[in-house]
Design a protein around this motif. Structure first.
Motif, short mmCIF file in Angstrom:
data_model
loop_
_atom_site.label_atom_id
_atom_site.label_comp_id
_atom_site.label_asym_id
_atom_site.label_seq_id
_atom_site.Cartn_x
_atom_site.Cartn_y
_atom_site.Cartn_z
N THR A 425 0.81 -1.21 0.00
CA THR A 425 0.00 0.00 0.00
C THR A 425 0.85 1.27 0.00
N PHE A 426 2.02 1.25 0.63
CA PHE A 426 2.86 2.44 0.67
C PHE A 426 3.37 2.79 -0.73
N ARG A 427 3.89 1.81 -1.43
CA ARG A 427 4.40 2.06 -2.78
C ARG A 427 3.25 2.44 -3.73
N THR A 428 2.11 1.76 -3.59
CA THR A 428 0.98 2.05 -4.46
C THR A 428 0.49 3.48 -4.27
N ALA A 429 0.48 3.94 -3.02
CA ALA A 429 0.00 5.28 -2.73
C ALA A 429 0.88 6.36 -3.37
N PHE A 430 2.12 6.02 -3.66
CA PHE A 430 3.05 7.00 -4.24
C PHE A 430 3.49 6.57 -5.63
N GLY A 431 2.50 6.14 -6.43
CA GLY A 431 2.74 5.86 -7.84
C GLY A 431 3.70 4.73 -8.10
N GLY A 432 3.67 3.71 -7.25
CA GLY A 432 4.56 2.58 -7.42
C GLY A 432 5.80 2.66 -6.56
N GLY A 433 6.13 3.87 -6.08
CA GLY A 433 7.25 4.04 -5.16
C GLY A 433 8.57 3.57 -5.73
N ALA A 434 8.82 3.88 -7.01
CA ALA A 434 10.06 3.42 -7.65
C ALA A 434 11.29 3.99 -6.98
N GLY A 435 11.15 5.17 -6.35
CA GLY A 435 12.31 5.80 -5.71
C GLY A 435 12.56 5.34 -4.29
N VAL A 436 11.68 4.48 -3.76
CA VAL A 436 11.83 4.01 -2.37
C VAL A 436 12.91 2.93 -2.33
N THR A 437 14.02 3.22 -1.68
CA THR A 437 15.13 2.26 -1.60
C THR A 437 15.05 1.39 -0.35
N SER A 438 14.30 1.85 0.67
CA SER A 438 14.09 1.06 1.88
C SER A 438 12.70 1.35 2.39
N CYS A 439 11.88 0.30 2.49
CA CYS A 439 10.50 0.46 2.93
C CYS A 439 10.30 -0.28 4.25
N ASN A 440 10.02 0.47 5.30
CA ASN A 440 9.84 -0.12 6.63
C ASN A 440 8.97 0.84 7.44
N PRO A 441 7.75 0.45 7.81
CA PRO A 441 6.85 1.36 8.54
C PRO A 441 7.21 1.55 10.01
N ASP A 442 8.19 0.82 10.56
CA ASP A 442 8.60 1.04 11.95
C ASP A 442 9.14 2.46 12.12
N TYR A 443 8.97 3.00 13.31
CA TYR A 443 9.59 4.30 13.60
C TYR A 443 9.72 4.49 15.11
N ASN A 444 10.54 5.47 15.49
CA ASN A 444 10.74 5.84 16.89
C ASN A 444 10.47 7.33 17.06
N ILE A 445 9.99 7.70 18.25
CA ILE A 445 9.79 9.09 18.61
C ILE A 445 10.58 9.38 19.88
N GLY A 446 11.41 10.42 19.84
CA GLY A 446 12.13 10.87 21.02
C GLY A 446 11.71 12.28 21.37
N GLN A 447 11.56 12.56 22.67
CA GLN A 447 11.14 13.88 23.14
C GLN A 447 11.98 14.29 24.33
N ILE A 448 12.34 15.56 24.39
CA ILE A 448 13.04 16.10 25.55
C ILE A 448 12.61 17.54 25.74
N GLY A 449 12.47 17.95 26.98
CA GLY A 449 12.01 19.30 27.24
C GLY A 449 12.46 19.81 28.60
N VAL A 450 12.29 21.11 28.78
CA VAL A 450 12.61 21.74 30.07
C VAL A 450 11.57 22.82 30.33
N ILE A 451 11.12 22.91 31.57
CA ILE A 451 10.13 23.89 31.97
C ILE A 451 10.59 24.57 33.26
N THR A 452 10.40 25.88 33.32
CA THR A 452 10.67 26.64 34.54
C THR A 452 9.39 27.36 34.96
N ARG A 453 9.09 27.29 36.25
CA ARG A 453 7.87 27.90 36.80
C ARG A 453 8.24 28.92 37.87
N TRP A 454 7.47 30.01 37.88
CA TRP A 454 7.61 31.04 38.91
C TRP A 454 6.25 31.25 39.55
#
Length: 511
Positions: A425-454
């Motif tokens: 479905t991924f390749r089909t959605a993008f016209g065959g996906g001829a330019g896709v050299t690596s197809c893998n739906p896995d992914y990671n999300i990283g988050q970091i933040g800082v907050i100061t309160r007064w």
């Protein structure tokens, strides 16, 4: 002498008669006024409702938020106009809110009967959407008749929401309340940012029927049936229809989520272990019953949470950490206020010759299935935590972060990416996906933040919160795509990891 005596007796009789008449005319004595009395049974702020034995407490807050670089307050800027990183991405979004809650308690022979209600009244600026023809439309949140130009008409619209509405009696909780799966700090180990992964949030409450057993010494066990609709459904995606990741194909409600949570709350801190079972109930492969349907697929989630209080770095300092694993129950990791992180399309720049820009994708439903196939569960794991340090009674700072990994099994990857670089479905959605050299739906999300309160005075807090988010996606190569609503032309885009950052300024007065 007789005449004088008669006059005296007659005058006395007249006086008695007049006095009796005046006494008869006097009004009945009024009952004493019942003034509001303080109720000290349940803590400060409670009063007796006049004429009853029920205590009531009113509370809430007024809040003003401004988020920088985002089209929502204060969620992920990872799709739609927020992820476009162009002129449709808001430089700021403004929100004003009033929260109002009512807490009542009544002592009975079965214990305390409690009711709790919490509602919010909110006005938020919204987003312009491109029409693909050089014009755009502003869509005011809460308004069904927004003007084409925000400056040309009345857009003073807003929304009303109900966070909590529940009854507690004899150990039972019935109604809309925080999920029993949630950590003691819910989705906020030390942050204002709404979209941390690594556990549930349910700040908005979730319908439930719960029994909580208290074993003493701070140990309790909660058993709960919770409504999964709206907040706990990440998608059962039918890959036979829709785009690269199919379309969500839910059937009607059939089973709630079942949750158990063991908590130990003591002076040193809090430990909690939670587990949930989640039924994925899909509709049909096609438009009618004749097309058939996949079987139900039960998913599950488990989490451990730990809060350590009064650590040696200073009075009131805390460390809050939580870890979670899910299989077919994604919202217990990538929670409802972080749903933008389970449907990602972030655009950025590219140094690759011959391409217009770059894009990073990520989608995390509960399950996926193909035509005449069975549901394949999506697995995730994650964690989040924060360290809060109090500099003095007026200032504190929290450093926080979170991470989530999304994993598809081999069958799901074949449906999305095809076999041997062909189909899917991924390749089909993008016209065959001829330019896709690596197809893998896995992914990671990283988050970091800082907050100061007064907090210059009690119950008035000003805060500044900055959050950085990194998408580590597994696709490589190029695709041809477009998105007219956010101004993206039909062009070649590099598949690439993406980064985004936001800042929130908040003023809040609790009362």
């Amino acid at each position: 002498m007789k005449l004088a005596k008669s006059l005296i007796l007659g005058s006395a009789a007249a006086l008695v008669a007049v006095g009796g008449a005046q006494a008869a005319d006097l009004p009945v004595k009024a009952k004493a006024v019942e003034y509001v009395k303080v109720c000290s049974l349940y803590g400060p702020g409670f009063y007796y409702i006049p004429g009853t034995d029920t205590c009531i407490k009113l509370g809430g807050y007024v809040r003003a938020d401004v988020v920088v670089n985002g089209n929502s307050v204060y969620g992920p800027n990872t799709n739609g106009a927020s992820g476009a990183n162009n002129r449709f991405t808001n430089g700021y979004t403004w929100r004003s809110r009033e929260d109002f809650n009512i807490d009542t308690r009544t002592a009975t022979e079965y214990g305390v009967v409690r009711t709790y209600f919490d509602a919010v009244f909110t006005w938020t600026s919204d987003t312009y959407t491109g029409q693909g023809n050089g014009s755009s439309v502003y869509s005011a949140i809460g308004s069904s008749a927004a003007p084409n130009n925000a400056g040309s008409g009345n857009v003073a619209a807003g929304t009303v929401g109900v966070y909590y509405a529940f009854i507690q009696f004899a150990g039972f909780t019935m109604g809309k309340a925080v999920s029993q799966f949630a950590a003691p700090w819910n989705g906020y180990p030390g942050n204002n940012y709404d979209a941390l992964v690594g556990g549930v949030n349910t700040t908005n409450g979730i319908n439930q029927f719960t029994y909580t057993a208290q074993f003493g010494n701070g140990v309790s066990l909660a058993l709960s049936a919770q409504d999964q609709v709206a907040y706990m459904q990440a998608g059962v995606n039918n890959l036979a229809v829709g785009g690269a990741y199919g379309s969500s194909d839910y059937a009607g409600t059939i089973a709630p989520d079942f949750v158990a949570s063991l908590k130990v709350d003591q002076a040193w801190g809090i430990f909690q272990a939670s587990v949930a079972a989640h039924d994925n109930h899909a509709a049909y492969y096609g438009g009618t019953e004749l097309t058939g349907h996949p079987d139900d697929k039960w998913g599950w989630a488990g989490a451990l949470a730990l809060s350590i209080k009064n650590i040696p770095t200073g009075p009131g300092d805390t460390i809050n950490i939580q870890g979670v694993y899910t299989d077919g129950a994604t919202r217990y990791n990538i929670q409802e206020l972080a749903s933008g992180l389970s449907s990602i399309a972030i655009y950025g720049g590219s140094n690759l010759p011959g391409v217009y820009q770059s894009v990073g994708f990520g989608t995390a439903p509960d399950t996926v299935f193909g035509l005449n196939g069975q549901q394949q569960t999506i697995k995730t794991w994650g964690f989040r935590g924060a360290y809060t340090h109090n500099w003095d009674p007026y200032w504190n700072t929290s450093l926080y972060g979170a991470f989530a990994a999304v994993m598809y099994n081999d069958t799901a990857k074949s449906l999305i990416c095809g076999v041997g670089g062909v189909g899917g479905t991924f390749r089909t959605a993008f016209g065959g996906g001829a330019g896709v050299t690596s197809c893998n739906p896995d992914y990671n999300i990283g988050q970091i933040g800082v907050i100061t309160r007064w907090t210059p005075v009690k119950n008035l807090t000003f805060s500044a919160d900055v959050t950085y988010v990194h998408l580590d996606q597994k696709y490589a190569g190029t695709i041809t795509t477009s998105s007219a609503g956010i101004g993206k032309p039909t062009a070649t885009y590099e598949l690439k990891d993406q980064d985004t950052v936001q800042m929130l300024f908040r003023a809040q007065r609790n009362w």
